[in-house]
Design a protein around this motif. Structure first.
Motif, mmCIF file in Angstrom:
data_model
loop_
_atom_site.group_PDB
_atom_site.id
_atom_site.type_symbol
_atom_site.label_atom_id
_atom_site.label_comp_id
_atom_site.label_asym_id
_atom_site.label_seq_id
_atom_site.Cartn_x
_atom_site.Cartn_y
_atom_site.Cartn_z
ATOM 1 N N VAL A 167 40.050 55.182 44.647
ATOM 2 C CA VAL A 167 40.195 55.007 43.525
ATOM 3 C C VAL A 167 40.494 56.963 42.522
ATOM 4 O O VAL A 167 39.583 57.171 42.828
ATOM 5 N N LYS A 168 41.881 56.689 42.142
ATOM 6 C CA LYS A 168 41.672 58.173 41.669
ATOM 7 C C LYS A 168 41.222 57.718 40.047
ATOM 8 O O LYS A 168 41.585 56.963 39.030
ATOM 9 N N PRO A 169 40.175 58.628 39.344
ATOM 10 C CA PRO A 169 39.757 57.996 38.286
ATOM 11 C C PRO A 169 40.776 58.498 37.406
ATOM 12 O O PRO A 169 41.601 59.525 37.284
ATOM 13 N N GLU A 170 40.771 57.777 35.665
ATOM 14 C CA GLU A 170 41.504 58.457 34.377
ATOM 15 C C GLU A 170 41.022 59.211 34.117
ATOM 16 O O GLU A 170 41.638 60.133 33.180
ATOM 17 N N ILE A 171 39.717 58.649 33.677
ATOM 18 C CA ILE A 171 38.971 59.572 31.659
ATOM 19 C C ILE A 171 38.428 60.501 32.728
ATOM 20 O O ILE A 171 38.237 61.660 31.641
ATOM 21 N N ASN A 172 37.625 60.559 33.790
ATOM 22 C CA ASN A 172 37.087 61.640 33.866
ATOM 23 C C ASN A 172 37.964 61.675 35.912
ATOM 24 O O ASN A 172 37.137 62.225 36.839
ATOM 25 N N VAL A 213 45.359 49.759 43.525
ATOM 26 C CA VAL A 213 44.287 49.993 44.479
ATOM 27 C C VAL A 213 43.702 48.196 44.130
ATOM 28 O O VAL A 213 43.557 47.240 45.403
ATOM 29 N N LEU A 214 43.470 47.347 43.394
ATOM 30 C CA LEU A 214 43.259 45.601 42.957
ATOM 31 C C LEU A 214 44.434 44.981 43.775
ATOM 32 O O LEU A 214 43.727 44.373 44.146
ATOM 33 N N GLN A 215 45.337 45.110 43.416
ATOM 34 C CA GLN A 215 46.528 45.010 43.914
ATOM 35 C C GLN A 215 46.491 44.314 45.321
ATOM 36 O O GLN A 215 46.854 43.794 46.249
ATOM 37 N N ASN A 216 45.904 46.225 45.797
ATOM 38 C CA ASN A 216 46.040 46.016 47.491
ATOM 39 C C ASN A 216 44.624 45.408 48.125
ATOM 40 O O ASN A 216 44.905 44.695 49.028
ATOM 41 N N TYR A 265 39.610 40.425 33.610
ATOM 42 C CA TYR A 265 38.497 40.460 34.824
ATOM 43 C C TYR A 265 38.765 40.162 35.452
ATOM 44 O O TYR A 265 39.294 38.599 35.081
ATOM 45 N N PRO A 266 39.303 39.515 37.168
ATOM 46 C CA PRO A 266 39.957 38.740 38.337
ATOM 47 C C PRO A 266 39.033 38.039 37.940
ATOM 48 O O PRO A 266 37.436 37.905 37.972
ATOM 49 N N SER A 267 39.574 37.078 38.348
ATOM 50 C CA SER A 267 38.985 35.171 38.246
ATOM 51 C C SER A 267 37.873 35.348 40.339
ATOM 52 O O SER A 267 36.961 34.473 40.313
ATOM 53 N N PHE A 268 38.412 35.772 40.849
ATOM 54 C CA PHE A 268 37.545 36.172 41.754
ATOM 55 C C PHE A 268 36.813 36.438 41.951
ATOM 56 O O PHE A 268 35.591 35.608 43.254
ATOM 57 N N ALA A 269 36.221 37.496 41.354
ATOM 58 C CA ALA A 269 35.012 38.205 41.113
ATOM 59 C C ALA A 269 33.469 37.781 40.090
ATOM 60 O O ALA A 269 33.448 38.107 39.563
ATOM 61 N N LYS A 270 33.880 36.886 39.679
ATOM 62 C CA LYS A 270 33.663 36.004 39.132
ATOM 63 C C LYS A 270 32.090 35.149 38.718
ATOM 64 O O LYS A 270 31.130 35.079 38.004
#
Length: 318
Positions: free
Chosen positions: A143-148, A175-178, A219-224
């Motif tokens: 994953v490409k970080p954006e803040i740092n 990436v989450l979509q993938n 926040y994705p529901s499957f990871a709650k």
């Protein structure tokens, strides 16, 4: 006394168990004779040496590696399962079909200053089939970080993830979509029931939670809800929490770390190996943590077993 003698005298699986004279529990404690027999057998197992335990486990073609407490738990669960199966067959349909093991890698700096914002840079999943007790498939994307966007040398050395790798990677929402597409293709949450599993609370409650805020998605529901294997391991093998680090859990179970530490995919595979051994030892790994209104909560073991929902891409925040 040899293990064979101990096995013949006390620990055999039969209906002619000892009459309870050497059991510390009174007969009033166990109205069900099956549970009384299990208690008596447990007493015998507690008195066995490590060599006796290993010999008995080998007799039943069970895994003989691990420290003494692990071997005792393994043998007790084997006997208990055999006894309860005599009473009534266990319904194998009630448990999750799959467990998805996740262990994120995130940006970090030496000493991790409190103001530093961690961003996910590796999203791995190891798909564990609970029926075959084998790793069936894996997913991994960087994953490409954006803040740092520039990784610290400490982070590169720790994770083995280079600047070039993240520069070429997709941003987190893609990436989450993938990930979700990968899970859908495997019919998780539709045809097959599943649960997420992590090594500790941080992956979901901290890294994923922070990342979703950075990426401005819900926040994705499957990871709650998820299984925190550290909690499960500590409770099952009766060990303190400070003995539930990944390398220590492997060591106590008689296994070595396989791969490169702090590679998200390798960590996930090793966590899956621990989960497999725990399932083999008779542990019913259950959801024990969840996110609620952005906060980490404990899930009681008395809550009915329920699989995670079919994965869906979360909506963007306003």
């Amino acid at each position: 006394m040899t293990s064979d003698t101990c096995g013949r005298q006390h620990c055999r699986i039969s209906d002619q168990e000892t009459n309870g004279k050497n059991s510390t529990a009174s007969s009033n404690d166990f109205s069900d004779p099956i549970y009384k027999e299990i208690a008596i057998t447990n007493g015998c197992i507690n008195r066995m040496t490590r060599d006796e335990l290993r010999s008995k486990l080998a007799e039943f073609k069970l895994e003989t590696r691990g420290v003494k407490d692990v071997l005792k738990k393994r043998l007790k669960n084997y006997y208990k399962k055999q006894k309860l199966m005599q009473k009534e067959p266990i319904n194998g349909d009630s448990y999750y079909d799959y467990i998805c093991v996740v262990d994120f890698e995130a940006t970090c700096e030496e000493g991790n200053p409190p103001e530093f914002i961690h961003e996910i840079i590796e999203f791995p999943i190891v798909l564990l089939n609970t029926h075959t007790l084998e790793i069936e498939d894996t997913f991994q994307q960087y994953v490409k970080p954006e803040i740092n966007p520039k990784l610290s040398n400490f982070c590169i050395n720790l994770t083995g993830i280079t600047q070039d790798i993240v520069d070429k990677a997709d941003t987190f929402p893609q990436v989450l979509q993938n990930v979700i597409e990968w899970m859908r293709q495997r019919e998780l949450g539709t045809k097959y029931s599943y649960s997420m599993l992590t090594d500790g609370s941080w992956d979901m409650s901290k890294f994923l939670n922070i990342q979703c805020r950075i990426s401005r998605i819900k926040y994705p529901s499957f990871a709650k809800k998820w299984i925190n294997i550290r909690k499960s391991y500590g409770n099952f093998y009766k060990v303190p929490r400070n003995q539930t680090k990944l390398t220590i859990m492997l060591e106590k179970l008689g296994m070595n770390y396989d791969g490169r530490p702090h590679s998200g995919l390798d960590d996930s595979k090793n966590i899956a190996r621990i989960a497999i051994r725990m399932l083999q030892d008779g542990c019913e790994l259950r959801v024990n943590e969840r996110m609620h209104a952005g906060q980490l909560m404990t899930v009681s073991s008395s809550v009915p077993l329920e699989g995670a929902p079919a994965p869906q891409m979360p909506r963007y925040r306003n």
